[in-house]
Design a protein around this motif. Structure first.
Motif, PDB file in Angstrom:
ATOM      1  N   ASN A 137       0.825  -1.206   0.000  1.00  0.00           N
ATOM      2  CA  ASN A 137       0.000   0.000   0.000  1.00  0.00           C
ATOM      3  C   ASN A 137       0.864   1.263   0.000  1.00  0.00           C
ATOM      4  O   ASN A 137       2.069   1.209   0.231  1.00  0.00           O
ATOM      5  CB  ASN A 137      -0.926  -0.023   1.216  1.00  0.00           C
ATOM      6  N   LYS A 138       0.205   2.385  -0.254  1.00  0.00           N
ATOM      7  CA  LYS A 138       0.834   3.717  -0.283  1.00  0.00           C
ATOM      8  C   LYS A 138       1.859   3.836  -1.411  1.00  0.00           C
ATOM      9  O   LYS A 138       2.779   4.650  -1.344  1.00  0.00           O
ATOM     10  CB  LYS A 138       1.465   4.056   1.069  1.00  0.00           C
ATOM     11  N   ALA A 139       1.672   3.019  -2.464  1.00  0.00           N
ATOM     12  CA  ALA A 139       2.512   3.121  -3.657  1.00  0.00           C
ATOM     13  C   ALA A 139       1.916   4.202  -4.542  1.00  0.00           C
ATOM     14  O   ALA A 139       1.337   3.929  -5.613  1.00  0.00           O
ATOM     15  CB  ALA A 139       2.578   1.773  -4.374  1.00  0.00           C
ATOM     16  N   GLY A 157       5.084 -14.548  -3.305  1.00  0.00           N
ATOM     17  CA  GLY A 157       4.640 -14.318  -4.673  1.00  0.00           C
ATOM     18  C   GLY A 157       4.767 -12.865  -5.066  1.00  0.00           C
ATOM     19  O   GLY A 157       5.426 -12.067  -4.399  1.00  0.00           O
ATOM     20  N   ASP A 158       4.106 -12.518  -6.173  1.00  0.00           N
ATOM     21  CA  ASP A 158       4.222 -11.158  -6.709  1.00  0.00           C
ATOM     22  C   ASP A 158       3.572 -10.144  -5.774  1.00  0.00           C
ATOM     23  O   ASP A 158       2.418 -10.329  -5.359  1.00  0.00           O
ATOM     24  CB  ASP A 158       3.533 -11.061  -8.075  1.00  0.00           C
ATOM     25  N   PRO A 159       4.284  -9.053  -5.451  1.00  0.00           N
ATOM     26  CA  PRO A 159       3.652  -7.982  -4.683  1.00  0.00           C
ATOM     27  C   PRO A 159       2.739  -7.151  -5.587  1.00  0.00           C
ATOM     28  O   PRO A 159       3.045  -6.945  -6.773  1.00  0.00           O
ATOM     29  CB  PRO A 159       4.845  -7.157  -4.180  1.00  0.00           C
ATOM     30  N   TYR A 160       1.617  -6.706  -5.054  1.00  0.00           N
ATOM     31  CA  TYR A 160       0.676  -5.861  -5.791  1.00  0.00           C
ATOM     32  C   TYR A 160       0.757  -4.438  -5.242  1.00  0.00           C
ATOM     33  O   TYR A 160       0.231  -4.154  -4.166  1.00  0.00           O
ATOM     34  CB  TYR A 160      -0.750  -6.398  -5.664  1.00  0.00           C
ATOM     35  N   PRO A 161       1.444  -3.532  -5.951  1.00  0.00           N
ATOM     36  CA  PRO A 161       1.507  -2.139  -5.483  1.00  0.00           C
ATOM     37  C   PRO A 161       0.127  -1.495  -5.628  1.00  0.00           C
ATOM     38  O   PRO A 161      -0.479  -1.539  -6.696  1.00  0.00           O
ATOM     39  CB  PRO A 161       2.521  -1.477  -6.427  1.00  0.00           C
ATOM     40  N   VAL A 162      -0.372  -0.919  -4.545  1.00  0.00           N
ATOM     41  CA  VAL A 162      -1.687  -0.278  -4.571  1.00  0.00           C
ATOM     42  C   VAL A 162      -1.612   1.043  -3.821  1.00  0.00           C
ATOM     43  O   VAL A 162      -0.723   1.268  -2.996  1.00  0.00           O
ATOM     44  CB  VAL A 162      -2.783  -1.161  -3.934  1.00  0.00           C
ATOM     45  N   GLY A 167      -6.811   4.707  -5.058  1.00  0.00           N
ATOM     46  CA  GLY A 167      -7.489   3.627  -5.775  1.00  0.00           C
ATOM     47  C   GLY A 167      -6.645   2.940  -6.831  1.00  0.00           C
ATOM     48  O   GLY A 167      -7.083   1.953  -7.421  1.00  0.00           O
ATOM     49  N   SER A 168      -5.450   3.432  -7.084  1.00  0.00           N
ATOM     50  CA  SER A 168      -4.640   2.829  -8.140  1.00  0.00           C
ATOM     51  C   SER A 168      -4.163   1.438  -7.724  1.00  0.00           C
ATOM     52  O   SER A 168      -3.806   1.199  -6.575  1.00  0.00           O
ATOM     53  CB  SER A 168      -3.431   3.721  -8.452  1.00  0.00           C
TER      54      SER A 168
END
Length: 342
Positions: A137-139, A157-162, A167-168
Motif C-alpha cells: 500500500n501507499k505506492a 509471490g508477486d507484490p501488488y503495489p496499490v 485507488g490505483s
C-alpha cells in the motif's frame, strides 16, 4: 455453500482500513493516522467481476509486542504506548479472521519499506496454510511502485503495489483475489435478516452482551471506556431467522465527545441505529437510568425504531434490597416517555 471470506491483515498503520473501505466502496471502517484505531473484526460483502465475497478488516498485529508481553508475563499496557493495552486482543481477533479466511491479503507499506514486523506476520501466514496475496500500500508514485519489488523477499509471490487512498492498483489486487477464492457452486441467496443494534453509554457491557449472545469472543471487552470503536456486524441464525447483531461504541454527551476517533465512533453508533430494525438499549443495573441513557433513548424514538431495554450487570445488584420488579418499576418511571417498551 457459504460465501468466500478474504481477510486483510498487517502491522499497525499500513492502511488496512483505508484499503477495506476502498474495496467495499463505502467508508465503513474508521480511518485515522493513529496505530490501533481498528481493534475488532469488521465484515462486509463486496463484489468484483460478478464474484461476491466477504471482506474482513482487522486491527494491526504487533507480533513483537505481544510476544514480549507473553515472555515477561506482562500486560501489554506495561510495555507503554497509547494503543498498546489491546495488542494481545487485537492479535487474537486477527488470528480468528485468518482461521476463517479462504484467502488472506497481507497489507504492507511502500513508504516504510520491508520491516521485521512484516516478516514476522508473513511467517504466521505461511504457517496458517491459507493462500496469501501481498499488497504493498501507499505506492502513490512510480518510485514507490518500484520500491515494492523489495517485498519479493517475503517469498509470498508477486507484490501488488496499490494506493488505497487514490485507488490505483486495486483492480489488479481484486483480480488476484477473485482468482484465488473458491468457486461457489450456486448463487448465494442471502435470506431476509433482522438487524439488531446494541447501543448505550460507554462501559455498560454492550460488547459483553454481544459475546454472550453468540457465545464467542467476537468483540474485545475491557473496563476501559471507548474500547469498541467501529459498529461491528455479526450474523447468526436463531430459530430459522437470520439476525445481524450490531455492536456499537458507547455514546457520551455531545460536549464530552473528543474530536477524532471517538467522534467517528459515535457517528457509526448513531448510523447503526438508523439502519437497525430493532434497538437494544443497554443500561447499567447499578447506575439505573442516567441522563445520557435518556438522551440515547430519545434518539432511538426519534428514529422510529422498535426498542427493548436491557438491564445489564444484574448479578452485581444486592438482591435482598432490590427485586427485579422494583427495578422494572424504577426504570419505567425514569424512562416515562417510553414506559411501554419491554
Amino acid at each position: 455453500m457459504r460465501m468466500p471470506v478474504v481477510a486483510l491483515v498487517g502491522r499497525p498503520n499500513v492502511g488496512k482500513s483505508t484499503l477495506f473501505n476502498r474495496l467495499v466502496g463505502q467508508r465503513l471502517s474508521i480511518v485515522q493516522d493513529e496505530p490501533g484505531t481498528t481493534r475488532d473484526r469488521l465484515y462486509e460483502t463486496t463484489e468484483w467481476t460478478g464474484r461476491s465475497f466477504i471482506l474482513v478488516d482487522t486491527g494491526g498485529v504487533d507480533v513483537a509486542l505481544t510476544d514480549k508481553a507473553a515472555r515477561k508475563g506482562d500486560q501489554p499496557e506495561a510495555l507503554g504506548g497509547s494503543s498498546r493495552e489491546f495488542a494481545r486482543e487485537i492479535r487474537q481477533q486477527a488470528e480468528i479472521a485468518i482461521e476463517e479466511a479462504d484467502v488472506v491479503v497481507l497489507v504492507t507499506d511502500a513508504r516504510d519499506g520491508l520491516t521485521s514486523a512484516d516478516e514476522d506476520i508473513a511467517d504466521i501466514l505461511r504457517r496458517s496454510g491459507r493462500p496469501v496475496l501481498l499488497a504493498v500500500n501507499k505506492a502513490d508514485n512510480e518510485a514507490r511502485r518500484q520500491a515494492a519489488l523489495e517485498f519479493y523477499e517475503l517469498s509470498l509471490g508477486d507484490p501488488y503495489p496499490v494506493s488505497a487512498h487514490h485507488g490505483s492498483g486495486t483492480g489488479d489486487l481484486l483480480d488476484a483475489i477473485v482468482a484465488q477464492i473458491p468457486q461457489v457452486a450456486e448463487e448465494v441467496v442471502e435470506p431476509d435478516t433482522v438487524r439488531i443494534a446494541i447501543v448505550g453509554r460507554p462501559n455498560v457491557g454492550k460488547s459483553s452482551l454481544l459475546n454472550a449472545l453468540i457465545q464467542e469472543e467476537r468483540a474485545i471487552v475491557s473496563a476501559i471506556p471507548g474500547t469498541t470503536r467501529d459498529a461491528i456486524d455479526t450474523d447468526l441464525t436463531f430459530q430459522g431467522q437470520k439476525i445481524t447483531l450490531i455492536d456499537t461504541a458507547g455514546i457520551r454527551r455531545r460536549g464530552k465527545v473528543e474530536v477524532g476517533v471517538e467522534k467517528y465512533s459515535v457517528m457509526r453508533a448513531l448510523n447503526a441505529v438508523q439502519r437497525a430494525d430493532v434497538v437494544l438499549l443497554v443500561v447499567d443495573a447499578l447506575d439505573g437510568v442516567t441522563a445520557q441513557d435518556a438522551h440515547v433513548a430519545g434518539f432511538i424514538l426519534e428514529a422510529h425504531k422498535s426498542v427493548a431495554v436491557i438491564v445489564n450487570k444484574w448479578d452485581a445488584v444486592e438482591k435482598d434490597s432490590y427485586s427485579m420488579q422494583d427495578m422494572t418499576t424504577k426504570l419505567r418511571q425514569e424512562l416515562k416517555f417510553m414506559d411501554y417498551v419491554p
